[in-house]
Design a protein around this motif. Structure first.
Motif, PDB file in Angstrom:
ATOM      1  N   GLN A  66      77.824  87.017 -12.900  1.00 37.06           N
ATOM      2  CA  GLN A  66      76.424  87.076 -13.602  1.00 37.06           C
ATOM      3  C   GLN A  66      75.394  85.855 -13.551  1.00 37.06           C
ATOM      4  O   GLN A  66      76.048  84.928 -13.932  1.00 37.06           O
ATOM      5  CB  GLN A  66      76.890  87.028 -15.285  1.00 37.06           C
ATOM      6  N   ALA A  88      76.247  90.247 -10.885  1.00 35.55           N
ATOM      7  CA  ALA A  88      75.083  91.371 -12.033  1.00 35.55           C
ATOM      8  C   ALA A  88      74.272  90.142 -11.585  1.00 35.55           C
ATOM      9  O   ALA A  88      74.165  89.117 -11.460  1.00 35.55           O
ATOM     10  CB  ALA A  88      75.410  91.539 -12.928  1.00 35.55           C
ATOM     11  N   ASN A 293      77.150  91.064 -20.934  1.00 35.79           N
ATOM     12  CA  ASN A 293      77.936  92.067 -19.599  1.00 35.79           C
ATOM     13  C   ASN A 293      79.099  90.961 -19.718  1.00 35.79           C
ATOM     14  O   ASN A 293      80.363  91.681 -19.736  1.00 35.79           O
ATOM     15  CB  ASN A 293      77.309  91.339 -18.305  1.00 35.79           C
ATOM     16  N   PRO A 303      79.305  96.481 -15.646  1.00 34.54           N
ATOM     17  CA  PRO A 303      78.704  95.491 -16.180  1.00 34.54           C
ATOM     18  C   PRO A 303      77.805  96.394 -15.378  1.00 34.54           C
ATOM     19  O   PRO A 303      77.715  97.169 -15.101  1.00 34.54           O
ATOM     20  CB  PRO A 303      79.364  94.511 -15.198  1.00 34.54           C
TER      21      PRO A 303
END
Ligand code: NAP
Ligand code: GLV
Length: 313
Positions: A66, A88, A293, A303
């Motif tokens: 992330q 993500a 997420n 996600p």
């Protein structure tokens, strides 16, 4: 859940991120790089802000990367990123709102000639110029994603005729005209009094703001680059500014950063320099995005805001 938190932040920034993240996800155990290296099989997710290349290697249980940054160009440049692990990126309405404020400020100042009046002040020169209305100042926004779309709509609400350019065709929203593809860009440039760049930096977009593009703009058009420094060919922009082909440039991003002290942008009278602050990640709201997420990961859901590694954004 064991989560690696790493990036190019200093100790204070790291602590502040860790606090915000721990508040948003109390059940998370936040590890630094050394702790993760000591127990690599435990690390299920990594929350990163442009980490040093190689940081994400050798983590066999890693299931999500992330990013705390919206733009993932530096992250994707790491050739050692584990293949197949979803990435993500940061998508946060607070960041889009901040960017819309910056774009509005810059576009209004260009439309009304306020950067020119700032130059006059330095010369103690009292001279009035004609006043353009917003509806006489068409704006072209490159990139119609999460941030570019919000920026275009904010400009349209203020009365600017706004066209948004993207790779694929998209629906017109909030009074923004939409065009897509390379041919459309060349059609739109001659009508744009202000060009706002909010593209991701990819192989396809690096160097897009070059001599050919500047020559296609109307003489004296304004440039607002809020995306990445490598979108601009610096020498081409300096030449276009010196000919007043580009009337004024507002630049928030550079290559490299920090902008070196000897770079001509610092002192050019038609350039406004910002130190990459157009839309800073807000720890409070961003931590909530990250937590959502990580919960999705734990619950086996997809996600949000996944990066497509092939297109690079
Ligand atoms: P995004 O949601 O991924 O949107 C990207 C947009 O660019 C999409 O509309 C996409 O088209 C378009 N695009 C990509 N490649 C293209 C191409 N080759 N030709 C034409 N259009 C293309 O990104 P975002 O969240 O809006 O963020 C944009 C960028 O802003 C980030 O990548 C980052 O570099 C920059 N940023 C800067 C700051 C700052 O403080 N200065 C802060 C945050 C972000 P499609 O819609 O067709 O996919
Ligand atoms: C800032 O530039 C970001 O990409 O989040």
């Amino acid at each position: 859940m064991d989560i690696l938190l790493c990036g190019n932040f200093d100790a204070d920034e790291r602590q502040s991120w860790q606090q915000a993240l721990a508040q948003a996800l109390p059940e998370g155990r936040w590890l630094d790089l050394d702790e993760a290296r000591a127990q690599p099989a435990a690390v299920q997710a990594a929350v990163v802000a442009n980490p040093p290349p190689g940081s994400l290697q050798g983590l066999p249980a890693l299931r999500l990367i992330q990013s705390l940054w919206a733009g993932v160009d530096r992250l994707l440049a790491d050739a050692t990123l584990p293949p197949g692990v979803p990435i993500a990126r940061m998508v946060d309405p607070a960041m889009s709102a901040a960017m819309a404020q910056t774009a509005l400020w810059a576009t209004l100042a260009l439309q009304r000639g306020f950067f020119g009046y700032a130059r006059q002040q330095r010369q103690r020169l009292w001279r009035q110029h004609g006043q353009r209305r917003a509806d006489e100042c068409p704006v072209l926004v490159l990139g119609q994603g999460e941030i570019g779309g919000a920026v275009a709509q904010a400009l349209a609400r203020t009365g600017f005729p706004v066209t948004g350019w993207s790779r694929r065709a998209g629906e017109a929203r909030g009074g923004v005209r939409r065009v897509a593809g390379a041919a459309a860009l060349w059609q739109e440039l001659p009508g744009a009094q202000v060009l706002v760049n909010l593209l991701p930096l990819t192989e396809a977009t690096a160097g897009i703001l070059d001599a050919r593009l500047f020559a296609a703009l109307p003489h004296g058009a304004g440039l607002v680059n809020l995306a990445r420094g490598r979108h601009v060919v610096d020498a081409d922009l300096l030449a276009a500014l010196d000919r007043s082909q580009v009337g004024h440039a507002v630049l928030d991003v550079f290559h490299p950063e920090p902008l070196p002290p000897e770079h001509p942008f610092w002192t050019h009278e038609r350039v406004t320099v910002l130190p990459h602050v157009a839309a800073q990640t807000d720890e409070r709201s961003a931590a909530a995005v990250v937590a959502a997420n990580l919960r999705a990961l734990r619950e086996g859901r997809e996600p949000l805001h996944r990066v497509d590694r092939r297109t690079g954004y």
